[in-house]
Structures are given as structure tokens and as C-alpha cells.
Design an enzyme around this catalytic site. Sequence first.
Site, PDB file in Angstrom:
ATOM      1  N   THR A 192       0.838  -1.203   0.000  1.00  0.00           N
ATOM      2  CA  THR A 192       0.000   0.000   0.000  1.00  0.00           C
ATOM      3  C   THR A 192       0.871   1.250   0.000  1.00  0.00           C
ATOM      4  OG1 THR A 192      -1.775  -1.151   1.188  1.00  0.00           O
ATOM      5  CG2 THR A 192      -1.819   1.255   1.216  1.00  0.00           C
TER       6      THR A 192
ATOM      7  N   GLU B  34       3.533   5.942  -5.503  1.00  0.00           N
ATOM      8  CA  GLU B  34       3.491   6.162  -6.952  1.00  0.00           C
ATOM      9  C   GLU B  34       2.309   7.046  -7.334  1.00  0.00           C
ATOM     10  OE1 GLU B  34       5.934   5.522  -8.712  1.00  0.00           O
ATOM     11  OE2 GLU B  34       7.001   4.123  -7.435  1.00  0.00           O
TER      12      GLU B  34
END
Length: 218
Positions: free
Chosen positions: A152, A158
Site C-alpha cells: 500500500t 506512486e
Amino acid sequence: MNKRYLSVAAVLGLSVAGLGATSATASTPAPASATASYAQYQGSAAEAKANKAFFEAVVKAVAEKRAANPGAKSVTVTYDASGAPTFAQQIASSTSIWNGAVSNVKLQEGSSGASFEYREGDDPRGSYASTDGHGNGYIFLDYAQNQEYDSTRVTAHETGHVLGLPDTYDGPCSQLMSGGGPGPSCTNSQPDATERGKVDQLWANGLAKALHKVNAAR
């Protein structure tokens, strides 16, 4: 992401070729030795440029949609998660984290008109974000890296690039954008106050500038 959470386009030319696809396009699996550890994290000017390009492309695409519908009450960035079914839970968690952390932009899942998509596969560069510079791009989630590091955190990190944040590999675990710098033991997937504030600032100012450019071009 050669041994780091890569949000890169040092390999941009290679990545752009697959931008039109709607399903995951995994690179040729690397030898185990290449994917076994992502311990070293280093930034580069090319990566920073790629991160900025991704954010600016998405903002431009959102601005164009907003200009066509000026009555819209909120700024929404649509993403397609169908290309990364293995990470469906992590994607849902990371987008929920960001939606709860900032107010000037919201992430919404949808295959129609998506500005970016998530993909999955094996890649010795690890996970990264890439764009074609025209409001479309993808986040690639690498299997090996997501087994070594908190998945996560990787996904939220990202996604942070899509919202405009750069890497801060030398930062503490409390900074989401420090990525893998603090090591695999770091499981924090929440942006800190500075990161939250920066995203809200970027989407307030960046969208306003993009809207001005779009309207001036009409």
C-alpha cells in the site's frame, strides 16, 4: 525503478510505446538476483523531470475536461485499475488515503476517459509512473518489489507522483514520498502535512494556470 520506487522516464521512450494499451503489459521477467532487493534508492534529474511531466499532463487533461464543463463543482482525476487486478485492494486503499488527505483534487475509478491507469507485472526497475505527455499515463506495480516493501505504501507513493509530488528518498518513514529510502520495515502509507499541503497547492494553482491556457486557446 532500478532498485527503488522509480517514478521514471529515464526509460520513458520504452514505456511510452505501451501507453495506449488498456491491459497490463509486463516486461520480460528479470533474473532473481535483479529483483531480490531494492535496497539502494537514488533520485535523478530524469526521474524528477518525468514526475513533473506526468503531473502537468494530467492537470492539462483535467483542465480541458473542466473547461468543457465549467459548472463542475470538483476537480476529479479518473483512473483505470483494470490492468492491475492483483493490487485492487492496495489501489483502492491508496486512492482512498489521498482522497481523505487533500481537498482540491479527487481520484475516481472509471474506465471511460481515464487520465491514467495501473498496470502490474515483473520489471527489474521496480514500480514507477510514466506518461506520454498528453494527459495519459500509467503506474506500473512490480510483483517482487511489492512483496519486499509494504504494497500500500508503494502504491500510494506512486500515486503521489500523479498528484505532483517528487521523490524524497533521503526523507524519514513519515514522508510517503521517501519511498523505500527508510527500508522495508517502513509501512507508513499516509502523506505527511507538508505533502498534503503541497498537493492542494499544486492543484489549486496548477489547474488555474492550465484552465487559463485552455481558455486562451479557444
